[in-house]
Design a protein around this motif. Structure first.
Motif, mmCIF file in Angstrom:
data_model
loop_
_atom_site.group_PDB
_atom_site.id
_atom_site.type_symbol
_atom_site.label_atom_id
_atom_site.label_comp_id
_atom_site.label_asym_id
_atom_site.label_seq_id
_atom_site.Cartn_x
_atom_site.Cartn_y
_atom_site.Cartn_z
ATOM 1 N N THR A 176 0.841 -1.193 0.000
ATOM 2 C CA THR A 176 0.000 0.000 0.000
ATOM 3 C C THR A 176 0.876 1.242 0.000
ATOM 4 O O THR A 176 1.839 1.334 0.776
ATOM 5 N N PRO A 177 0.582 2.206 -0.877
ATOM 6 C CA PRO A 177 1.407 3.423 -0.902
ATOM 7 C C PRO A 177 1.278 4.194 0.401
ATOM 8 O O PRO A 177 0.245 4.124 1.090
ATOM 9 N N PRO A 178 2.302 4.954 0.796
ATOM 10 C CA PRO A 178 2.246 5.701 2.056
ATOM 11 C C PRO A 178 1.162 6.774 2.009
ATOM 12 O O PRO A 178 0.885 7.364 0.958
ATOM 13 N N GLU A 179 0.520 7.012 3.149
ATOM 14 C CA GLU A 179 -0.546 8.008 3.219
ATOM 15 C C GLU A 179 -0.003 9.426 3.203
ATOM 16 O O GLU A 179 -0.680 10.361 2.793
ATOM 17 N N PRO A 189 9.587 -0.035 6.745
ATOM 18 C CA PRO A 189 10.007 0.097 5.347
ATOM 19 C C PRO A 189 9.012 -0.558 4.405
ATOM 20 O O PRO A 189 8.336 -1.523 4.768
ATOM 21 N N THR A 190 8.927 -0.034 3.199
ATOM 22 C CA THR A 190 8.031 -0.612 2.198
ATOM 23 C C THR A 190 8.474 -2.022 1.843
ATOM 24 O O THR A 190 7.645 -2.937 1.706
ATOM 25 N N TYR A 191 9.786 -2.181 1.703
ATOM 26 C CA TYR A 191 10.377 -3.488 1.387
ATOM 27 C C TYR A 191 11.469 -3.779 2.410
ATOM 28 O O TYR A 191 12.618 -3.352 2.247
ATOM 29 N N ASP A 222 4.237 5.464 -5.354
ATOM 30 C CA ASP A 222 3.472 4.217 -5.420
ATOM 31 C C ASP A 222 4.437 3.051 -5.587
ATOM 32 O O ASP A 222 5.239 3.040 -6.538
ATOM 33 N N PRO A 223 4.404 2.065 -4.697
ATOM 34 C CA PRO A 223 5.294 0.907 -4.823
ATOM 35 C C PRO A 223 5.066 0.186 -6.154
ATOM 36 O O PRO A 223 3.930 0.052 -6.609
#
Length: 300
Positions: A176-179, A189-191, A222-223
């Motif tokens: 999910t992309p950060p708000e 972390p995203t990944y 956006d990831p």
């Protein structure tokens, strides 16, 4: 005269008796026919009811629900991209969608890298990698990039970033992309380090290429990489590879490992059922499945 009248009465009586007898016989035949039809109808209803109870009329429904399509594979244009290889396509039905599946990547840089593929969140990616591994697609190929995001990029026999099999599939389990941007310091972390994700060109047309992150990576955009699993052993080997010096690739980007990182073998084991899941991993539809992308001459 009396005798003549008596005979006429007798004849008339006899005629009336015969008529009554014929009428009675006709009534009896009609009753017999009705009784026979009623019995036959009851027998038919009994047979149909029994067949329905035994599921004789459920065949079409059973066929529709027994083997749902879980993954869709989009053919790619091999004439427009000579880096693509024809290796057939994985199955579309009967694929495991719960639990995990072990993957082992053996390189020339040390101990094997053990990975756990997530069948619940990325069943199609797992099915694709298992299919390609069964064709020895990854064996004796190079991991051709150490990316700026902190990941090792592998799975392209051509080493160009455009190679892969002659099919692609949709993205599953994209973070999910950060708000908010930038993300707060406490946000994970995203990944995370050890994450395994697909990478494709263009995004969404995944095939064979994957990333193994050797450090945490957070994006405020956006990831783009769908997560398919995580490293369970040999992360130190991935970190060692990530520390290798890099040189320019054919596009002039300084991302190519100075020393070749060769996948000597890549194998995928049998599915491992999640003990917490009551579902047998043999073809339950996954909510992660989405529409398939359009065919593209590129690959990933």
């Amino acid at each position: 005269m009396a005798s003549s009248r008596d005979r006429q009465r007798k004849l008339a009586r006899a005629k009336l008796d015969r008529q009554m007898a014929r009428r009675a016989a006709a009534v009896k035949r009609r009753r017999q026919i009705r009784a026979g039809v009623g019995t036959a109808l009851i027998l038919v209803l009994v047979v149909v009811g029994s067949a329905w109870a035994l599921g004789a009329f459920d065949r079409e429904t059973s066929e529709d629900t027994a083997s749902p399509e879980i993954c869709l594979w989009t053919p790619q244009n091999t004439q427009g991209n000579s880096n693509l290889k024809e290796v057939g396509e994985p199955a579309t039905t009967g694929l495991p969608t719960t639990g995990t599946r072990p993957m082992t990547v053996t390189t020339n840089q040390g101990a094997p890298i053990n990975i756990e593929l997530d069948l619940a969140k990325a069943p199609c990616a797992a099915a694709s990698i298992a299919h390609l591994a069964s064709q020895s697609f990854y064996d004796n190929t190079n991991c051709h990039e150490i990316t700026a995001e902190g990941a090792l990029r592998c799975g392209d026999p051509s080493g160009t970033g455009l190679g892969g099999p002659a099919y692609s599939f949709h993205s599953e389990n994209v973070p999910t992309p950060p708000e908010s941007s930038p993300a707060p310091p406490s946000e994970p972390p995203t990944y995370p380090k050890g994450t395994v994700a697909m990478i494709s060109n263009p995004p969404g047309a995944n095939s064979s290429q994957f990333l193994i992150f050797f450090k945490d990576f957070t994006t405020h955009d956006d990831p783009a990489y769908p997560i398919i699993g995580r490293v369970t052993g040999g992360l130190d080997v991935v970190e060692k590879i990530g520390a290798l010096p890099t040189v320019d690739n054919e596009a002039g980007q300084k991302v190519k490992p100075e020393n070749d990182v060769v996948i000597q073998s890549l194998t995928v084991g049998e599915p491992v059922l999640d003990p917490a899941s009551p579902t047998d991993p043999t073809g339950t539809p996954s909510p992660a499945v989405s529409d398939s992308p359009e065919a593209s001459p590129n690959a990933g």
